[in-house]
Design a protein around this motif. Structure first.
Motif, PDB file in Angstrom:
ATOM      1  N   GLU A 304       0.805  -1.230   0.000  1.00 52.35           N
ATOM      2  CA  GLU A 304       0.000   0.000   0.000  1.00 52.35           C
ATOM      3  C   GLU A 304       0.834   1.273   0.000  1.00 52.35           C
ATOM      4  O   GLU A 304       0.511   2.206   0.732  1.00 52.35           O
ATOM      5  CB  GLU A 304      -0.933  -0.009   1.216  1.00 52.35           C
ATOM      6  CG  GLU A 304      -0.254   0.015   2.595  1.00 52.35           C
ATOM      7  CD  GLU A 304      -0.278  -1.322   3.318  1.00 52.35           C
ATOM      8  OE1 GLU A 304      -0.293  -2.359   2.639  1.00 52.35           O
ATOM      9  OE2 GLU A 304      -0.288  -1.328   4.548  1.00 52.35           O
ATOM     10  N   HIS A 339      -7.453  -4.241  -2.788  1.00 51.80           N
ATOM     11  CA  HIS A 339      -7.035  -4.217  -1.383  1.00 51.80           C
ATOM     12  C   HIS A 339      -5.963  -3.151  -1.125  1.00 51.80           C
ATOM     13  O   HIS A 339      -6.116  -2.316  -0.231  1.00 51.80           O
ATOM     14  CB  HIS A 339      -6.519  -5.604  -0.960  1.00 51.80           C
ATOM     15  CG  HIS A 339      -6.019  -5.646   0.457  1.00 51.80           C
ATOM     16  ND1 HIS A 339      -6.800  -6.076   1.507  1.00 51.80           N
ATOM     17  CD2 HIS A 339      -4.839  -5.277   1.004  1.00 51.80           C
ATOM     18  CE1 HIS A 339      -6.119  -5.973   2.632  1.00 51.80           C
ATOM     19  NE2 HIS A 339      -4.909  -5.494   2.358  1.00 51.80           N
ATOM     20  N   GLU A 340      -4.896  -3.161  -1.887  1.00 52.75           N
ATOM     21  CA  GLU A 340      -3.802  -2.214  -1.600  1.00 52.75           C
ATOM     22  C   GLU A 340      -4.252  -0.770  -1.802  1.00 52.75           C
ATOM     23  O   GLU A 340      -3.804   0.131  -1.092  1.00 52.75           O
ATOM     24  CB  GLU A 340      -2.562  -2.526  -2.447  1.00 52.75           C
ATOM     25  CG  GLU A 340      -2.000  -3.944  -2.304  1.00 52.75           C
ATOM     26  CD  GLU A 340      -1.692  -4.378  -0.869  1.00 52.75           C
ATOM     27  OE1 GLU A 340      -1.535  -3.519   0.017  1.00 52.75           O
ATOM     28  OE2 GLU A 340      -1.633  -5.605  -0.631  1.00 52.75           O
ATOM     29  N   HIS A 343      -6.109   0.749   1.122  1.00 52.23           N
ATOM     30  CA  HIS A 343      -5.223   1.280   2.163  1.00 52.23           C
ATOM     31  C   HIS A 343      -4.954   2.779   2.016  1.00 52.23           C
ATOM     32  O   HIS A 343      -4.460   3.407   2.954  1.00 52.23           O
ATOM     33  CB  HIS A 343      -3.886   0.552   2.145  1.00 52.23           C
ATOM     34  CG  HIS A 343      -3.890  -0.761   2.865  1.00 52.23           C
ATOM     35  ND1 HIS A 343      -4.236  -0.874   4.189  1.00 52.23           N
ATOM     36  CD2 HIS A 343      -3.569  -2.020   2.450  1.00 52.23           C
ATOM     37  CE1 HIS A 343      -4.124  -2.156   4.558  1.00 52.23           C
ATOM     38  NE2 HIS A 343      -3.728  -2.865   3.528  1.00 52.23           N
ATOM     39  N   GLU A 362      -5.730  -2.943   8.486  1.00 50.71           N
ATOM     40  CA  GLU A 362      -6.076  -4.167   7.762  1.00 50.71           C
ATOM     41  C   GLU A 362      -7.550  -4.566   7.854  1.00 50.71           C
ATOM     42  O   GLU A 362      -8.094  -5.107   6.905  1.00 50.71           O
ATOM     43  CB  GLU A 362      -5.186  -5.333   8.225  1.00 50.71           C
ATOM     44  CG  GLU A 362      -3.702  -5.130   7.935  1.00 50.71           C
ATOM     45  CD  GLU A 362      -3.361  -4.921   6.457  1.00 50.71           C
ATOM     46  OE1 GLU A 362      -4.230  -5.142   5.594  1.00 50.71           O
ATOM     47  OE2 GLU A 362      -2.220  -4.518   6.173  1.00 50.71           O
ATOM     48  N   TYR A 414      -7.242  -9.313   9.490  1.00 49.15           N
ATOM     49  CA  TYR A 414      -7.864  -9.279   8.155  1.00 49.15           C
ATOM     50  C   TYR A 414      -9.288  -9.853   8.217  1.00 49.15           C
ATOM     51  O   TYR A 414     -10.262  -9.127   8.153  1.00 49.15           O
ATOM     52  CB  TYR A 414      -7.043 -10.094   7.147  1.00 49.15           C
ATOM     53  CG  TYR A 414      -5.669  -9.516   6.867  1.00 49.15           C
ATOM     54  CD1 TYR A 414      -5.449  -8.715   5.748  1.00 49.15           C
ATOM     55  CD2 TYR A 414      -4.589  -9.773   7.712  1.00 49.15           C
ATOM     56  CE1 TYR A 414      -4.193  -8.184   5.475  1.00 49.15           C
ATOM     57  CE2 TYR A 414      -3.334  -9.248   7.450  1.00 49.15           C
ATOM     58  CZ  TYR A 414      -3.139  -8.456   6.342  1.00 49.15           C
ATOM     59  OH  TYR A 414      -1.909  -7.934   6.094  1.00 49.15           O
TER      60      TYR A 414
END
Ligand SMILES: [Zn+2]
Length: 549
Positions: A304, A339-340, A343, A362, A414
């Protein structure tokens, strides 16, 4: 940026004491003196507030070495003459200067204590220049172990990248390596052999041809940035870009990929603007318009890095082609892009002060994957996805780690964390209100470093719910609440077991297809049913265990 340090410290300490008093945290592990130097706000860190870095380095792929300097600018908050700089072995801090005078350095492992000659006056802005060189630790299993990855692309060109989450940025450059104090802005100058280029955070200001077969790329980051978010990515890159019409106007989205992957990337990276649309809807404007958004191909899975999210998911959907939820929904998008990039809101915009609170990064980001699905495929698909991931929860340790020793909580941050937030959405029971809570979270803590307590307090206040027991249960214990129930004739008996003190949570059930809320406690309660043999179904959106007794 130093955010009301003292009140923060008090919050952290209070939180620790409370949690320990309740016996909820894991037994104390043995941590070393080095862990304390790295993970706590030492007196040699506390007195100065970071304002600006200029990292200026030369990377030599042939010898796998880095040499250069970091100019560290700061404002004096209180009197002190000793300043801590972090740089991890085997790199060597060769010299530190202030106003051209070399300073005495006392080395204590990876922490270096520099005695300043000039009087440090409160309110003044000063700088030191830290010179360093050597062969940084090589990342073998990036991004899990961290360091520098020295790889080659398929055409034999060098393909190099940094990654250092958890381990810390001081594995490759000297800095104040603690999450609490983010630098306000930064310049990153990286010199590499001709034929390669470096992509870092922020915007590319200039490329200098040094006439000695090297080039220097100068990047500028206009926003506060956490250390582990800073990165170098060196390769024989091709570039394409687009302008995204976002909530704050035009956002430059730039993509840096290996030349051999250019055509593939142009198709596959269509997930990036889709991501931006869904996340701006749920979380508010992308937090770094001034710095643009970039996806940068790297020789490892991804990370991220702020405004230069790194990508190595091999142009596949899912997580390297796998669906972490086992429901099929995880193959509808590229896990690393979604996902990244999530962040950027949770990790880069809202950053934990202590990595013991890394669940803030997370849990929300894992949760963001299901909101991406919600935006494009609807609420049911999203719920199936997040519920599907429960099978990955290990319940080994609490989500919160040990404070002040650079220690993360369980990897359950997570899957368990996202299911905790999915459960909270049910408790809020108003999707638009929930969306506004998430958006306000990002505007209220815009570009800040925070504690768990601040996030808990905000969520409780914004939702109007008493969440103290809820967060103690899911963040500080490994117990998953058990709803025990039994239908007896025209009666439904029910209660919570396996809960922590003060756990209060209503839950939605269906009786013969009719939805209703019940408020179980640890004591047995009875609900009268209209008919015998009623069918009771507990809403599976709540992350609990259901048991008939
Ligand atoms: Zn993550």
């Amino acid at each position: 940026m130093n955010k009301t340090l003292i009140s923060t410290l008090i919050l952290v300490i209070t939180l620790c004491v409370n949690a320990n008093a309740q016996g909820l945290l894991q037994e104390k592990n043995k941590f070393t003196h080095q862990d304390t130097l790295r993970g706590s706000i030492t007196p040699e860190r506390e007195w100065w507030d970071l304002t600006y870095y200029h990292l200026d380095i030369k990377v030599n792929p042939e010898t796998k070495t880095i040499a250069g300097k970091n100019t560290i600018q700061y404002t004096v908050l209180k009197p002190n003459q000793v300043l801590q700089i972090d740089l991890q072995e085997p790199l060597v801090l060769t010299k530190v200067t202030q106003n051209d005078k070399a300073l005495e350095i006392k080395h204590d492992g990876n922490a270096h204590f520099v005695t300043l000659k000039d009087q440090q006056n409160i309110g003044e802005t000063n700088n030191v220049i830290a010179y360093y060189e050597g062969k940084p630790r090589e990342a073998i299993r990036a991004p899990w172990d961290g360091g520098i990855s020295w790889k080659k692309d398929n055409n034999g060109n060098d393909f190099i990248a940094s990654s250092c989450q958890g381990l810390g940025a001081s594995v490759w450059w000297p800095n104040k390596d603690h999450m609490y104090d983010e630098v306000d802005s930064m310049d990153i100058s990286v010199t590499v052999p001709k034929g390669l280029m470096n992509v870092s955070n922020g915007r590319l200001k200039s490329v200098i041809d040094n006439k000695d077969e090297t080039i220097t790329t100068n990047w500028h980051v206009a926003n506060p940035i956490n250390n582990y978010g800073v990165n170098i990515n060196i390769g024989n890159y091709a570039n394409f870009s687009e302008v995204y019409k976002g909530e704050k106007g035009d956002l430059d989205m730039n993509y840096f990929v290996l030349k051999e992957n250019l055509e593939k990337a142009k198709e596959h990276f269509k997930d990036a603007p889709k991501m931006m649309k869904a996340f701006e809807h749920w979380f508010g404007p992308y937090p770094f318009y001034e710095d643009s958004f970039k996806l940068v191909e790297v020789p490892y899975l991804g990370m991220e890095h702020q405004s230069s999210v790194t990508y190595g998911n091999k142009y596949m959907n899912g997580y390297l082609g796998d669906d972490l939820s086992g429901t099929g929904w995880g193959l509808k998008f590229d896990f690393i892009i979604i996902h990244e990039s999530g962040h950027e809101w949770f990790a880069n915009n809202i950053t934990n002060i202590d990595i013991a609170d890394m669940w803030i990064h997370e849990s929300f980001t894992s949760y963001s994957e299901n909101l991406f699905l919600d935006y494009y495929y609807g609420k049911e698909a999203a719920a199936e996805y997040v519920i599907g991931k429960r099978k990955n929860v290990r319940n080994d340790r609490p989500l919160i780690g040990q404070y002040n020793v650079n220690n993360e909580g369980s990897g359950d941050m997570y899957y368990k964390g996202e299911n905790m937030l999915h459960t909270l959405r049910q408790l809020v029971n108003d999707d638009e209100k929930w969306r506004q809570i998430l958006r306000t979270l990002n505007s209220k803590f815009y570009h800040q470093t925070v504690t768990t307590q601040q996030i808990e307090d905000y969520l409780a206040e914004a939702s109007g719910l008493d969440l103290k027991g809820f967060f103690n249960q899911y963040l500080r214990s490994i117990k998953i609440p058990v709803l025990e129930y039994k239908v007896e004739g025209k009666k439904l008996n029910y209660k919570w077991t396996n809960t922590v003190d003060g756990f209060v949570m209503p839950i939605q059930i269906e009786i013969n297809g009719q939805s209703q809320w019940i408020l179980p406690t640890s004591k047995n309660q009875t609900l009268k049913l209209k008919s015998k043999n009623s069918k009771v179904v507990v809403d599976r959106d709540f992350y609990i265990t259901v048991k008939e007794f």
